[in-house]
Design an enzyme around this catalytic site. Sequence first.
Site, PDB file in Angstrom:
ATOM      1  N   LEU A  37      -4.504  42.142  13.388  1.00 19.26           N
ATOM      2  CA  LEU A  37      -4.704  41.648  12.031  1.00 19.26           C
ATOM      3  C   LEU A  37      -3.593  40.656  11.713  1.00 19.26           C
ATOM      4  CD1 LEU A  37      -5.608  44.868   9.983  1.00 19.26           C
ATOM      5  CD2 LEU A  37      -7.102  42.900  10.359  1.00 19.26           C
ATOM      6  N   ASP A  38      -3.941  39.512  11.146  1.00 17.79           N
ATOM      7  CA  ASP A  38      -2.941  38.551  10.704  1.00 17.79           C
ATOM      8  C   ASP A  38      -2.056  39.194   9.635  1.00 17.79           C
ATOM      9  OD1 ASP A  38      -4.213  36.737  12.335  1.00 17.79           O
ATOM     10  OD2 ASP A  38      -5.332  35.791  10.714  1.00 17.79           O
ATOM     11  N   PRO A  39      -0.819  38.695   9.455  1.00 18.03           N
ATOM     12  CA  PRO A  39       0.047  39.252   8.405  1.00 18.03           C
ATOM     13  C   PRO A  39      -0.601  39.250   7.021  1.00 18.03           C
ATOM     14  CG  PRO A  39       1.329  37.860   9.872  1.00 18.03           C
ATOM     15  CD  PRO A  39      -0.110  37.710  10.289  1.00 18.03           C
ATOM     16  N   ARG A 171     -11.592  33.954   7.638  1.00 15.90           N
ATOM     17  CA  ARG A 171     -11.114  32.730   6.982  1.00 15.90           C
ATOM     18  C   ARG A 171     -11.941  31.521   7.419  1.00 15.90           C
ATOM     19  NH1 ARG A 171      -4.769  32.706   7.702  1.00 15.90           N
ATOM     20  NH2 ARG A 171      -5.291  33.788   9.633  1.00 15.90           N
TER      21      ARG A 171
END
Length: 272
Positions: A37-39, A171
């Site tokens: 997971l991205d930050p 995104r």
Amino acid sequence: MNKIFAAFKPRGLSSNAFLSTLKKKYKNKKAGYSGTLDPFAKGVLIVAFGQYTKLFRFLKKTPKTYKATLWLGVYSLSLDDQNIKEIKNIKEFDLANLQQIIDQMQGIISYTPPQFSAKRINGTRAYELAKKGIEANLKPCQMEVFDCKILSYNHPFLNIEITVSEGAYIRSYCELFARKLGINATLSSLERIKEGKFVYNNEKSLNVLKYINLKPNFIKDLNKLENGAKIFVEELKFHDEGDYYIETEKYFSIINIKENTVKYLLNKVEKC
């Protein structure tokens, strides 16, 4: 300690940084996770300790379900609520029009991952390069959208729940969605609520055999598994080529059958 569970990564931490906190919490240095997971994102992260770190490739990790909030009229370099360059007050959309685009964006979608993503470029996360102003050469990818529904629309915020294949970037979905509306949009929040059958349940230890994407096989002489002895395909109940697991009371092994030959992929993994 062998353990596999669904953790809940908070927003603002990288997956690696979050794993470090779990290593300290459980006092176990041998740990790993699957499904970065991205930050910016929060939510379900599959975590394993001990021998179970070798099982990630056998887990059924799709489909993945997310809740996301699209902020309409906003241009962000990172397609989230950071690095915002422009905010426009745009006209409110008709809900039926939004639903029509949601319906159009089902199935296979081609996209280019965002520069601020967890994709690795020569061992470095793309978002680390983007922070330094370095543009990564990211190759076009495909994702499959299995389902998407509108949860609420309070202009300019559109809340959706979306179920996608492994490797999908929400995104990028947001960017493509906005393009069909003729506007910019970014995500103001992103949460993964499900990964395959994994859902967050207070880090409860799970029976890994219920989550691996393998069929069981059976052998009469279980001592062969205990001793790691050579297995012949004739000794097994199922002879078709492929990967299987065989379990005893305390252990399980993962085997592969190919060209009438049995090979251990993992042997004598202790049940938790």
